[in-house]
Design a protein around this motif. Sequence first.
Motif, PDB file in Angstrom:
ATOM      1  N   VAL A  38       0.834  -1.194   0.000  1.00 40.64           N
ATOM      2  CA  VAL A  38       0.000   0.000   0.000  1.00 40.64           C
ATOM      3  C   VAL A  38       0.874   1.251   0.000  1.00 40.64           C
ATOM      4  N   LEU A  39       1.890   1.211   0.860  1.00 41.51           N
ATOM      5  CA  LEU A  39       2.781   2.367   0.955  1.00 41.51           C
ATOM      6  C   LEU A  39       3.496   2.604  -0.376  1.00 41.51           C
ATOM      7  N   THR A  42       1.327   4.052  -3.369  1.00 38.84           N
ATOM      8  CA  THR A  42       0.939   5.452  -3.323  1.00 38.84           C
ATOM      9  C   THR A  42       2.147   6.371  -3.395  1.00 38.84           C
ATOM     10  N   PHE A  45       2.676   9.570  -5.717  1.00 37.76           N
ATOM     11  CA  PHE A  45       1.893  10.786  -5.458  1.00 37.76           C
ATOM     12  C   PHE A  45       1.257  10.601  -4.088  1.00 37.76           C
ATOM     13  N   PRO A  47      -0.219  10.732  -0.413  1.00 40.02           N
ATOM     14  CA  PRO A  47      -1.002  11.711   0.326  1.00 40.02           C
ATOM     15  C   PRO A  47      -0.359  12.137   1.642  1.00 40.02           C
TER      16      PRO A  47
END
Lengths: 245, 317
Positions: A38-39, A42, A45, A47
């Motif tokens: 997951v890390l 993303t 870009f 969050p």
Amino acid sequence: MILVGVLRHYVMLLLGSSPKKQSRAAIREQRALVRAQVLRHTSAFSPIPPLFYQALSDHLQAAFATSAYLQPKSTSADASSGPPNPLTDPSAMDGMMDGMKKQMVMMVPQMVMMGWINFFFQGFVLIKLPFPLTLGFKSMLQRGIETQDMDVRWVSSLSWYFLNFFGLNGLYRVILGADNEAANSSRDMMATPFAGAQSQPAMGQMQDFGKLFKAERDNLEFAEGQYIWSGKDVEIRVLQKWSKL
Amino acid sequence: MDLTSALQRLASYRAKQSRASADIVKDGELVLRKAGLTKLGDEEWAFLEQLALAALDTGKLDVADDITDGYAIQACLERLAAKFPESPRVDVLQGIRMEATESSETVIRYYNTLLEADESNIAAWKRKISVLKSSGDIKTAVQELSTLLDTFYTDVEGWLELGSIYSSCNQYTSALQCLSHAMILAPQNAFYILEAAETAYSAADIPLALKFYLRVVEMLDEPPTSGTTPSRPEGPTLRAWYGVKLCARDLLTSTPTASQSESQTTPPSEKHLRLLDELSTERILAAYSPSSSKAGEGPPLGRETVVKWLENTSSTS
């Protein structure tokens, strides 16, 4: 035949054991990779601001390095001897037994029906097809009748049974709903008892998580290079969007 | 109010998982009165679970008691338990029923027995945490929730809950960390970013808050394309514009300490800040401008207050 199919569906439901419950440690081990993924996904870009990202990334890398997510028992076991034999693990046995049981339920009525039809209708010609066919279809349509010069349009009882057997899937689907066991019978014909177990997540446990974690560590380091915070220069983007710059 | 429409409404509530408990109880009572359970077929079980939860939510422990042959919650639950023995969902429903009347110790003991039987029963685990939290045992609740999230990392709900618990204890840095997990798990959800912005603002990390507010604005608000009338910011968008305005003001008027950021975020340059201030003022005013579609109406409620507030914040600079 339809009744046998329906019966088989319900016997399968009775036999089908519920998925085995896993301990917390096992779930934790299986899902630890998801955190890193997951890390990573993303990161181009992201969050979250750089400090938070760095902290998370470092933490995960350290955890993978010290194998903090591994189950206690599997770290004590010999790590170097490769993946353990699936047949020795009782939890994997369950999945395999399940496949065997289903096969049995599949095969037994199959054999009984075949024998029954063979016994009573040996050599019967049941129907005549309304269209002519080439000689190549002879072995398919006239099983059980060894005549050389009969027209291919005549279908023997045994062949008619097979044709029905494969053609009933649609009917089962109407009677029993889309996801039923009887309709899968033709697919099961091809499968070996162990094939079902192969695809089940029970076999996933056999994976060597230690190695996976090591690979994931490298990926994380790589993702750090790609990292860009979505909040970087966001004020400029917003101002440009509203044509203030 | 006929039977079919009530059933349809109930089904759509189930599908959307909306918490319209009062409506569900009302519709459910109607269904019970008109049809009874036998006519529902397989839908009966989902309906009973829904009705039991909704009745517990509204505190109507004796729902429909006087209407039919005593389909109180307990009866709902017993029917479900008889149909699905050993189902974790029914077990948790029983637990929620106990929460309504029993002491929190009893309920926690009950959930503990459930968890001993199956330690990965996430529903029972979450209920236990919520009982711990509502009985005031925040410390244990946080510990349990952290363990849960360590096991089930992808549970966004859990991260948000942990974040709000931390916020309620003024632990804004920890809250921000929880929210950052929620954000990477659901980067498309602007509400989480808005919450992070507000948490950062509460933690006096103004530059970070400004960045988050701008992200929300970037995601939610679209400038008018040529030929269309400018849109009117609403809900979270308007809230974010207020946030931008506040942060820009703070940074423009601030002493150096206010622009210091715990997360080492560099604030935008002064020129950009002034432009942002101008833009956010414009957008906030646009939200309160009289709508062109409903001509003849006066300016929307609260416009004067907002204008006064905007003037005040500008004059202090």
